[in-house]
Design an enzyme around this catalytic site. Structure first.
Site, PDB file in Angstrom:
ATOM      1  N   ASP A 244      12.711  58.859  60.929  1.00 32.45           N
ATOM      2  CA  ASP A 244      13.516  59.866  60.252  1.00 32.45           C
ATOM      3  C   ASP A 244      13.812  61.050  61.171  1.00 32.45           C
ATOM      4  O   ASP A 244      12.910  61.580  61.832  1.00 32.45           O
ATOM      5  CB  ASP A 244      12.767  60.352  58.997  1.00 32.45           C
ATOM      6  N   GLU A 281      17.026  57.863  63.478  1.00 31.63           N
ATOM      7  CA  GLU A 281      18.080  58.623  62.824  1.00 31.63           C
ATOM      8  C   GLU A 281      18.271  59.892  63.639  1.00 31.63           C
ATOM      9  O   GLU A 281      17.345  60.692  63.769  1.00 31.63           O
ATOM     10  CB  GLU A 281      17.711  58.991  61.387  1.00 31.63           C
ATOM     11  N   ASP A 306      26.073  57.813  61.926  1.00 32.27           N
ATOM     12  CA  ASP A 306      26.758  58.501  60.834  1.00 32.27           C
ATOM     13  C   ASP A 306      28.239  58.706  61.126  1.00 32.27           C
ATOM     14  O   ASP A 306      29.044  58.817  60.195  1.00 32.27           O
ATOM     15  CB  ASP A 306      26.091  59.846  60.555  1.00 32.27           C
ATOM     16  N   ASP A 307      28.617  58.774  62.405  1.00 38.88           N
ATOM     17  CA  ASP A 307      30.038  58.953  62.715  1.00 38.88           C
ATOM     18  C   ASP A 307      30.868  57.802  62.151  1.00 38.88           C
ATOM     19  O   ASP A 307      31.964  58.015  61.625  1.00 38.88           O
ATOM     20  CB  ASP A 307      30.244  59.035  64.232  1.00 38.88           C
ATOM     21  N   GLN A 380      23.707  59.502  52.253  1.00 38.36           N
ATOM     22  CA  GLN A 380      25.115  59.748  51.973  1.00 38.36           C
ATOM     23  C   GLN A 380      25.453  59.587  50.494  1.00 38.36           C
ATOM     24  O   GLN A 380      26.524  60.002  50.061  1.00 38.36           O
ATOM     25  CB  GLN A 380      25.986  58.826  52.829  1.00 38.36           C
ATOM     26  N   GLY A 382      22.564  60.005  47.886  1.00 42.55           N
ATOM     27  CA  GLY A 382      21.628  60.877  47.182  1.00 42.55           C
ATOM     28  C   GLY A 382      21.790  62.346  47.469  1.00 42.55           C
ATOM     29  O   GLY A 382      21.411  63.190  46.642  1.00 42.55           O
TER      30      GLY A 382
END
Length: 585
Positions: A244, A281, A306-307, A380, A382
């Site tokens: 994380d 991450e 994430d991009d 993305q 929650g």
């Protein structure tokens, strides 16, 4: 049995075991360590008392049967009877499935989740990625407030429950990846500071003082978290770990903590003969995250991207707020860029951040599977105000388009639980803090956060309300009904196609064509397979070129699609995706 604990600043340490107290002695070979031998076996309760204080749980506790504030219990992992032999599943070619034990089923246990594993195996998933399972206050929560990084949340089933789940998953041919948190511990029940310098004010994070990775005493702290990671992989036969928010691991030492951790995991893989991997991450868009250690990188085996998510999300939804603004400004070009090079922010200016961000990824030396691609994740979904999934605002056809991009792109695909059938249940932020003041702080803080974005207080779910968690549980009746059943079949077909077509798992960044034309059609080609999307609410015609005779068949289509005519034009129905095979008829 030998009991040990690191407490470098204590003058006296006592062992409380089975209701009795006895002194511990300094370990002459390891400064700061204390030890004592006492009769104990599996299930024996124990704790450590520092300088005459009350007994506290073991920092390396493997079980907290009464929760984070209770005594620890002895666990003997060698006593678990594994039913299946397991040789591991590597990351290349994988299809991951992120799930949360507490909401995957209404029961919220490992055993209940194991009953649904045939569904995942039938879908074509290769690895289940569990959200954190370390102990945290109360019964239900996301798991990122864990405070015992070596133990397993008791309401889920404890360590034996996790072992049973992993064994069952392996029996279905599924690998298991666990999300672990090394960048902070939860705000309630964290006793590590009482034992030693586990945290430092040298750096600060969104959660307060940083984990001590580079200040005095950091050798033992690094060993603590590396030991925890290896224990998960070794004792529970896990196949990988998701780390994380590694960007919050503040470390100024010459050898970064992540490089030390990845070296230890690679060594364990060599000893066990099983492929083991780490997925980070990170929001840094730093190629060093996955670059080999010998090339100056940290050596993680993959990272979330994430991009790609943001580019795909804005392409399908048109959302422009917050960090989506940079991607929306580029239109479909943002998705083209992430498919071509992984990172959208690769050193150019980010309007959202007000500065340049990221660095280019070398696609010649970085295999594409080192990036995970996804349309939805726990974050993305929650972290939205009401936990709404894509299915809350996109038609089944647009959901099918999202699936086609995720499962036909060169990245390692990952699905979020329920995505495969377009689940209508939200996935909301929920907690079960036992401290009333902390509970109110979390409740009011979340409402303030979204009030700044225009949300009314009553619209934001109360994290402490048990109904918030219940709303977030999957409804396993949905896959039997339309349109969920059709979408589930679409995911199955695409995953089977990915498994049978080597071009779709080719780790090179190779495309015969990648474009978003003025006709509204988005397309790219991997080997002989051409993927086409029409996200518009009207039919579109797109020209496939002069050699249309080489389009041999429609391999898969959300809606019926005919082969192109003599003019080379293909008609795509509205909101649909299709995969064509190009080659000799």
């Amino acid at each position: 049995m030998l009991f040990e604990v690191w407490a470098p600043h204590a003058e006296r340490v006592g062992l409380h075991v089975d209701g009795r107290d006895r002194p511990m002695e300094p370990d002459p070979g390891r400064p700061g360590w204390w030890r004592a031998v006492a009769g104990a076996g599996p299930g024996t309760r124990y704790g450590f008392a520092l300088d005459g204080g009350p007994p506290l749980p073991d920092p390396r506790s493997r079980r907290q049967p009464d929760g984070p504030e209770g005594l620890s219990a002895v666990v003997d992992h060698s006593r678990f009877r594994w039913e299946r032999e397991w040789f591991g599943r590597p990351l290349p070619g994988a299809v991951l499935y992120e799930l949360h034990i507490g909401t995957f089923t209404h029961e919220g246990t490992f055993d209940a989740a194991a009953e649904q594993l045939p569904h995942l195996a039938g879908l074509g998933i290769t690895h289940v990625q569990l959200m954190p399972v370390c102990p945290f206050p109360g019964t239900h929560g996301w798991g990122y407030d864990g405070v015992a990084p070596w133990a397993v949340h008791e309401p889920y089933g404890g360590p034996e429950g996790l072992a049973r789940f992993v064994d069952a998953a392996h029996g279905h041919g599924l690998g298991v990846v666990l999300d672990v948190v090394h960048n902070h511990l939860g705000p309630s029940g964290n006793h590590l500071p009482a034992f030693g310098p586990y945290f430092t004010d040298t750096h600060h994070t969104p959660w307060g003082a940083a984990v001590n990775l580079d200040a005095p005493g950091s050798d033992e702290v690094r060993a603590y978290f590396i030991g925890s990671a290896l224990a998960w992989l070794r004792d529970f036969r896990l196949d990988g770990l998701r780390l994380d928010a590694v960007h919050a691991l503040r470390d100024t030492r010459a050898r970064h903590f992540l490089a030390e951790l990845s070296a230890a995991v690679d060594a364990l893989a060599a000893r066990t003969g099983r492929p083991l991997f780490l997925i980070g991450e990170s929001d840094l868009n730093d190629p060093r995250t996955t670059a080999p250690r010998e090339a100056g990188g940290h050596g993680l085996h993959a990272q979330w991207n994430d991009d790609f998510h943001h580019a795909l999300h804005t392409f399908l939804t048109g959302e422009r707020q917050g960090y989506y603004a940079d991607f929306a400004a580029e239109g479909p070009g943002a998705l083209v860029k992430t498919l071509m090079g992984g990172f959208f922010h690769d050193g150019a200016h980010s309007a959202f951040r007000g500065r340049r961000h990221g660095s280019p990824l070398n696609t010649h030396t970085t295999p594409a599977y080192r990036l995970l691609g996804y349309a939805q994740t726990h974050d993305q979904v929650g972290n939205r105000a009401v936990g709404d999934r894509l299915s809350a605002r996109l038609s089944p056809g647009l959901l099918a388009c999202a699936a086609a991009v995720v499962l036909c792109a060169p990245f390692t695909p990952m699905l979020f639980m329920g995505e495969e059938w377009g689940a209508r249940t939200p996935w909301q932020y929920f907690t079960d803090h036992q401290d009333p003041e902390l509970a109110e702080a979390v409740r009011s803080g979340r409402r303030r956060e979204f009030a700044a974005h225009g949300w009314a207080e009553g619209d934001v779910p109360d994290p402490q309300d048990p109904a918030t968690r219940l709303r977030s549980c999957l409804d396993w009746r949905e896959p039997e009904r339309e349109p969920h059943r059709a979408l589930l079949d679409w995911y199955r077909r695409l995953i089977a196609l990915r498994r049978s077509e080597p071009a779709l798992t080719d780790p090179t960044w190779s495309y015969t064509g990648l474009s978003s034309g003025s006709d509204g059609c988005f397309s790219f080609q991997r080997g002989p397979l051409r993927v086409l999307l029409n996200p518009c609410d009207r039919p579109v015609k797109t020209w496939l070129g002069p050699r249309t005779g080489e389009v041999a068949e429609v391999v898969a289509a959300w809606r019926r699609v005919e082969l192109p005519g003599p003019d080379g034009m293909l008609r795509l129905p509205p909101e649909t995706a299709a995969v064509l095979r190009c080659g000799s008829r």
